[in-house]
Write a protein that holds these residues in place. Structure first.
Motif, mmCIF file in Angstrom:
data_model
loop_
_atom_site.group_PDB
_atom_site.id
_atom_site.type_symbol
_atom_site.label_atom_id
_atom_site.label_comp_id
_atom_site.label_asym_id
_atom_site.label_seq_id
_atom_site.Cartn_x
_atom_site.Cartn_y
_atom_site.Cartn_z
ATOM 1 N N TYR A 13 39.137 33.146 43.447
ATOM 2 C CA TYR A 13 39.791 32.558 42.306
ATOM 3 C C TYR A 13 39.679 31.046 42.632
ATOM 4 O O TYR A 13 40.700 30.661 43.255
ATOM 5 C CB TYR A 13 41.094 33.066 42.182
ATOM 6 C CG TYR A 13 41.265 34.696 42.009
ATOM 7 C CD1 TYR A 13 40.878 35.302 40.828
ATOM 8 C CD2 TYR A 13 41.723 35.501 43.065
ATOM 9 C CE1 TYR A 13 41.069 36.549 40.659
ATOM 10 C CE2 TYR A 13 41.796 36.734 42.668
ATOM 11 C CZ TYR A 13 41.397 37.389 41.535
ATOM 12 O OH TYR A 13 41.739 38.829 41.547
ATOM 13 N N PHE A 16 40.369 29.622 46.174
ATOM 14 C CA PHE A 16 41.172 30.695 46.698
ATOM 15 C C PHE A 16 40.139 31.863 47.056
ATOM 16 O O PHE A 16 39.753 32.381 46.156
ATOM 17 C CB PHE A 16 42.302 30.839 46.279
ATOM 18 C CG PHE A 16 43.126 32.118 46.909
ATOM 19 C CD1 PHE A 16 43.507 31.820 48.249
ATOM 20 C CD2 PHE A 16 43.211 33.274 46.408
ATOM 21 C CE1 PHE A 16 44.050 32.995 48.918
ATOM 22 C CE2 PHE A 16 43.809 34.643 46.839
ATOM 23 C CZ PHE A 16 44.205 34.261 48.200
ATOM 24 N N ALA A 18 39.784 35.207 47.718
ATOM 25 C CA ALA A 18 40.656 36.325 47.849
ATOM 26 C C ALA A 18 40.142 37.582 48.694
ATOM 27 O O ALA A 18 40.612 38.039 49.438
ATOM 28 C CB ALA A 18 41.278 36.942 46.586
ATOM 29 N N PRO A 37 49.413 45.141 53.168
ATOM 30 C CA PRO A 37 50.609 44.484 52.476
ATOM 31 C C PRO A 37 50.528 43.998 51.209
ATOM 32 O O PRO A 37 49.021 43.715 51.040
ATOM 33 C CB PRO A 37 51.119 43.702 53.537
ATOM 34 C CG PRO A 37 49.877 43.232 54.369
ATOM 35 C CD PRO A 37 48.765 44.697 54.317
ATOM 36 N N SER A 38 51.436 43.584 50.414
ATOM 37 C CA SER A 38 51.544 43.171 48.968
ATOM 38 C C SER A 38 50.494 41.884 49.162
ATOM 39 O O SER A 38 50.944 40.994 50.161
ATOM 40 C CB SER A 38 52.771 42.878 48.431
ATOM 41 O OG SER A 38 52.694 42.402 47.340
ATOM 42 N N GLY A 39 49.502 41.545 48.391
ATOM 43 C CA GLY A 39 48.964 40.375 48.452
ATOM 44 C C GLY A 39 47.713 40.209 49.152
ATOM 45 O O GLY A 39 46.962 39.246 49.212
ATOM 46 N N CYS A 40 47.345 41.326 49.786
ATOM 47 C CA CYS A 40 46.160 41.382 50.852
ATOM 48 C C CYS A 40 44.891 41.360 50.070
ATOM 49 O O CYS A 40 43.784 41.202 50.806
ATOM 50 C CB CYS A 40 46.543 42.516 51.772
ATOM 51 S SG CYS A 40 46.087 44.141 51.333
ATOM 52 N N GLY A 41 44.986 41.693 48.893
ATOM 53 C CA GLY A 41 43.839 41.791 48.161
ATOM 54 C C GLY A 41 43.202 43.295 47.592
ATOM 55 O O GLY A 41 42.235 43.466 47.325
ATOM 56 N N LYS A 42 44.219 44.301 47.929
ATOM 57 C CA LYS A 42 43.687 45.541 47.549
ATOM 58 C C LYS A 42 43.284 45.569 45.960
ATOM 59 O O LYS A 42 42.278 46.232 45.590
ATOM 60 C CB LYS A 42 44.911 46.444 47.773
ATOM 61 C CG LYS A 42 45.395 46.272 49.141
ATOM 62 C CD LYS A 42 46.430 47.538 49.417
ATOM 63 C CE LYS A 42 47.841 47.102 48.549
ATOM 64 N NZ LYS A 42 48.468 45.851 48.871
ATOM 65 N N SER A 43 44.130 45.156 45.007
ATOM 66 C CA SER A 43 43.769 45.561 43.554
ATOM 67 C C SER A 43 42.619 44.643 43.309
ATOM 68 O O SER A 43 41.931 45.051 42.481
ATOM 69 C CB SER A 43 44.915 45.109 42.811
ATOM 70 O OG SER A 43 46.209 45.504 42.941
ATOM 71 N N THR A 44 42.552 43.147 43.786
ATOM 72 C CA THR A 44 41.271 42.495 43.717
ATOM 73 C C THR A 44 39.881 43.333 43.980
ATOM 74 O O THR A 44 38.951 43.229 43.050
ATOM 75 C CB THR A 44 41.293 41.395 44.327
ATOM 76 O OG1 THR A 44 42.510 40.322 43.976
ATOM 77 C CG2 THR A 44 40.185 40.029 44.068
HETATM 78 N N1 LIG Z 1 43.907 36.053 38.540
HETATM 79 C C1 LIG Z 1 44.325 35.623 39.744
HETATM 80 N N2 LIG Z 1 44.189 34.284 39.970
HETATM 81 C C2 LIG Z 1 44.269 33.632 41.236
HETATM 82 N N3 LIG Z 1 44.820 34.234 42.366
HETATM 83 C C3 LIG Z 1 45.126 35.724 42.105
HETATM 84 C C4 LIG Z 1 44.504 36.475 40.891
HETATM 85 N N4 LIG Z 1 44.827 37.506 41.068
HETATM 86 C C5 LIG Z 1 45.287 37.853 42.418
HETATM 87 N N5 LIG Z 1 45.414 36.729 42.987
HETATM 88 C C6 LIG Z 1 45.660 36.323 44.479
HETATM 89 O O1 LIG Z 1 44.585 37.220 45.285
HETATM 90 C C7 LIG Z 1 45.356 37.694 46.443
HETATM 91 C C8 LIG Z 1 45.312 39.237 46.305
HETATM 92 O O2 LIG Z 1 46.194 39.780 45.269
HETATM 93 P P1 LIG Z 1 46.038 41.394 45.064
HETATM 94 O O3 LIG Z 1 44.290 41.896 44.900
HETATM 95 O O4 LIG Z 1 46.646 41.282 43.539
HETATM 96 O O5 LIG Z 1 46.868 41.718 46.227
HETATM 97 P P2 LIG Z 1 47.468 43.314 46.143
HETATM 98 O O6 LIG Z 1 46.962 44.348 45.185
HETATM 99 O O7 LIG Z 1 47.032 43.865 47.723
HETATM 100 O O8 LIG Z 1 48.866 43.153 46.406
HETATM 101 C C9 LIG Z 1 46.948 37.334 46.065
HETATM 102 O O9 LIG Z 1 47.066 36.056 47.184
HETATM 103 C C10 LIG Z 1 46.920 36.737 44.818
HETATM 104 O O10 LIG Z 1 47.987 36.057 44.572
#
Ligand SMILES: Nc1ncnc2c1ncn2[C@@H]1O[C@H](COP(=O)(O)OP(=O)(O)O)[C@@H](O)[C@H]1O
Ligand SMILES: [Mg+2]
Length: 352
Positions: A13, A16, A18, A37-44
């Motif tokens: 992003y 950054f 991810a 853990p939360s924020g580790c990039g699973k959803s991404t």
């Molecule tokens: N649209 C976005 N723009 C910028 N940063 C993002 C965006 N979506 C997620 N992030 C960042 O990418 C990292 C991974 O996020 P995410 O995949 O949602 O984590 P998880 O699902 O593991 O909690 C986090 O640091 C989050 O802040």
């Protein structure tokens, strides 16, 4: 049915990163869970596979075809979200058939397909209800039903159970395992809940800051964590970590008195680090290191004792059926060295 392969897949992003470039193969029919853990990039990572995010680089193969340039609807993957994303004004039947209607499938076919999916999910009697007339678990099933009717090659789930209460979560977990057996289809599932990962996955991918820390079956990760991060994350209650060092061919604990452990051959003579011990691997035996129980938890089948060592380290010990023990009691513990894990202080890697 399809296997998934990620080749040097990367997602940034802006500046950054991810997901740094990763390679991963998910087998045909496999239940693969991304955990961390939360924020580790699973959803991404999941959303990039689905096509809801554009990959910054690399390839995504689904069923042998490179799909990274395709629209989400054309990848053969169906996504189930945490918040269900049901249309409130539509009935269950309409919600489940919506994708087919948009695809201009014949009415008869839509009815048959929706009813077959409803049967698989036990939703036959609820087809004419609106989402507001359903329980959380039923809504979740409708969300899954919407994915099933599209007959996807792979299912992608993003924390589908995290909005449910504990009891329902356990039941839906079993339903998802059944569904995976029934459909035999590849499933990729994201959760921060290591219990979900342990109970559902054929294979777990542990993520940390977008990187893969370790991939393995639940028990492989439990029995053979590669490093401290995985050891901390997998297992509930969590592994214990005792400060320790090698001295004179033995392993001494730094925070508590007790008989030293024999030093295994793979542990260098100047080793210093953390000794990992699962709660169930302590032995209760006379002459062991003595701890004073701060609290005792009776879960019925198992009793846990908690203690704080002089250096501040928290211990959780499976009291192995000693239900008579109570807070304030002193227990003598032995650590069988063949069950202990040795972690290097600097690299955090496990020695073996
Ligand atoms: N649209 C976005 N723009 C910028 N940063 C993002 C965006 N979506 C997620 N992030 C960042 O990418 C990292 C991974 O996020 P995410 O995949 O949602 O984590 P998880 O699902 O593991 O909690 C986090 O640091 C989050 O802040
Ligand atoms: Mg997420």
């Amino acid at each position: 049915m399809a296997e998934i392969e990620l080749r040097q897949l990367r997602k940034s992003y802006g500046a950054f990163e991810a997901i740094p470039p990763i390679d991963l193969k998910i087998g045909d029919g496999e239940f693969c869970i991304f955990v961390g853990p939360s924020g580790c990039g699973k959803s991404t990572l999941l959303r990039t596979i689905a096509g809801l995010e554009d990959a910054s680089a690399g390839e995504i193969m689904i069923g042998g075809e490179e799909v990274s340039q395709r629209h989400p609807g054309e990848r053969g993957a169906a996504m189930v979200f945490q918040n269900y994303a049901l249309y409130p004004h539509m009935t269950v039947r309409q919600n489940m058939g919506y994708a087919l209607k948009i695809a201009k499938r014949p009415k008869d076919e839509i009815r048959t397909t929706v009813e077959r999916a409803a049967h698989t999910l036990g939703l036959e009697d609820l087809l004419e209800r609106k989402p507001s007339e359903l329980s959380g678990g039923q809504r979740q099933r409708v969300a899954i039903g919407r994915a099933i009717v599209r007959d996807p090659k792979v299912f992608l789930f993003d924390e589908p159970l995290s909005n449910l209460d504990a009891e329902l979560r356990t039941r839906m977990r079993l339903e998802l395992a059944d569904l995976h057996r029934t459909l035999g289809v590849t499933m990729v599932y994201v959760t921060h809940d290591q219990v979900e990962a342990m109970t559902l996955a054929d294979r777990i991918v542990v993520l940390r800051s977008g990187r893969i820390e370790q991939v393995g079956s639940p028990l492989e990760l439990y029995d053979n964590p590669d490093n401290l991060f995985v050891a901390r994350f997998i297992g509930s209650p969590s592994m214990n970590f005792l400060k320790a060092e090698a001295a004179d061919g033995e392993i001494c604990l730094s925070e508590i008195q007790g008989p030293p452990l024999p030093r295994p051959e793979f542990v260098p003579s100047d080793w210093r680090g953390l000794l990992g011990v699962r709660p169930e691997h302590f032995e209760l035996r006379a002459g062991g290191m003595e701890i004073r129980l701060r609290a005792v938890e009776h879960l019925g089948g198992v009793t846990y004792g908690y203690a704080t060592l002089p250096g501040g380290t928290e211990l959780c010990v499976d009291l192995q059926g000693h239900r008579e023990m109570a807070a304030g009691d002193t227990v003598a513990l032995g650590i069988p060295s063949e069950r202990a894990f040795f972690f290097d202080q600097k690299t955090e890697k496990r020695l073996r």
